[in-house]
Write an enzyme that holds these catalytic residues in place. Sequence first.
Site, PDB file in Angstrom:
ATOM      1  N   LYS A  44       0.851  -1.189   0.000  1.00  0.00           N
ATOM      2  CA  LYS A  44       0.000   0.000   0.000  1.00  0.00           C
ATOM      3  C   LYS A  44       0.884   1.235   0.000  1.00  0.00           C
ATOM      4  O   LYS A  44       1.877   1.298   0.740  1.00  0.00           O
ATOM      5  CB  LYS A  44      -0.911  -0.016   1.231  1.00  0.00           C
ATOM      6  CG  LYS A  44      -2.024   1.018   1.218  1.00  0.00           C
ATOM      7  CD  LYS A  44      -2.995   0.747   2.362  1.00  0.00           C
ATOM      8  CE  LYS A  44      -4.199   1.672   2.320  1.00  0.00           C
ATOM      9  NZ  LYS A  44      -5.174   1.357   3.400  1.00  0.00           N
ATOM     10  N   ASP A 190     -13.406   3.278   9.859  1.00  0.00           N
ATOM     11  CA  ASP A 190     -13.914   3.127   8.496  1.00  0.00           C
ATOM     12  C   ASP A 190     -14.505   1.720   8.351  1.00  0.00           C
ATOM     13  O   ASP A 190     -14.217   0.999   7.400  1.00  0.00           O
ATOM     14  CB  ASP A 190     -12.788   3.342   7.484  1.00  0.00           C
ATOM     15  CG  ASP A 190     -13.306   3.516   6.057  1.00  0.00           C
ATOM     16  OD1 ASP A 190     -14.513   3.759   5.884  1.00  0.00           O
ATOM     17  OD2 ASP A 190     -12.494   3.411   5.117  1.00  0.00           O
ATOM     18  N   ASP A 208      -7.459  -1.680   6.440  1.00  0.00           N
ATOM     19  CA  ASP A 208      -7.651  -0.236   6.235  1.00  0.00           C
ATOM     20  C   ASP A 208      -7.801   0.469   7.580  1.00  0.00           C
ATOM     21  O   ASP A 208      -8.864   1.013   7.912  1.00  0.00           O
ATOM     22  CB  ASP A 208      -8.863   0.033   5.341  1.00  0.00           C
ATOM     23  CG  ASP A 208      -8.562  -0.256   3.875  1.00  0.00           C
ATOM     24  OD1 ASP A 208      -7.392  -0.535   3.559  1.00  0.00           O
ATOM     25  OD2 ASP A 208      -9.488  -0.213   3.043  1.00  0.00           O
TER      26      ASP A 208
END
Length: 265
Positions: A44, A190, A208
């Site tokens: 990422k 999230d 995430d």
Amino acid sequence: MSDFRLSKELSKITREYRFAKDTEGMSPARVYKLTGRNQNLYLKMSDGRYHGTTYDVEREKDMMLWLKGKLPVPEVIYFEQYEDTKFLLMSELKGVPGYEDYKEHREPKRMVKVYAEAIKLLQSISTPGCPFSNDIDNRLDELDYLLRHQLADVNSANWEDDTPFRDPNELFAFLQTHKPNEELIFSHGDLGDSNLFISNSQISGFIDLGRSGKADQWLDIAFCVRSIQHDMGPNREYLDLFFNFLEIEPNWDKIKYYILLDELF
């Protein structure tokens, strides 16, 4: 791999893996799945525009390291900043994302129970030593930065159908003047059916984690409400079941506020 360059060290670590771009999600971070002979990894990346924000993979790395042993999260394999980009290499979780599990089984009650279990698991984590706060003031400060640098999601076509705003500045002004009181606990930040992994009908992990930290107890609940409505429609049966599993009464003012707060991210 034409849209980024790897350092010599990271190239060495990943040289035997096959890269494939992951197109899920709305985050500005770039994600690649690395397929290897014995294991898969994920890479990422976030660029300099997002340094210091919740999109910064260095923040996510720090959060994952703090959560190790507290919550099932990917393992940090390697991290570095190379040129103006930060790179986070991490392990693959077992299981599948919640949306894939729901698509396969189509059992709303089962999925609602998973959401409730996720909330209970997250809120059981003690917050002393937590490296980040994701409270309203921090979110609004970040949103101000994103708006000023034209990095916020100002396209109202991406917002919820029942959002009573179409102008981002009006929405931002509302968020500033209607802040609810907060009861800070640990929050994913999230939570939804793409960031929650399931294996054998059990939660196998969370991904995430850039927005994780101390936040109001209703933030994650609001996002679960949104996911339930998206997946199962407006039928109140499943929302009622969700709150029955949690053994609480819904605070709709807070739920609506936190869904609005997420529109511009």
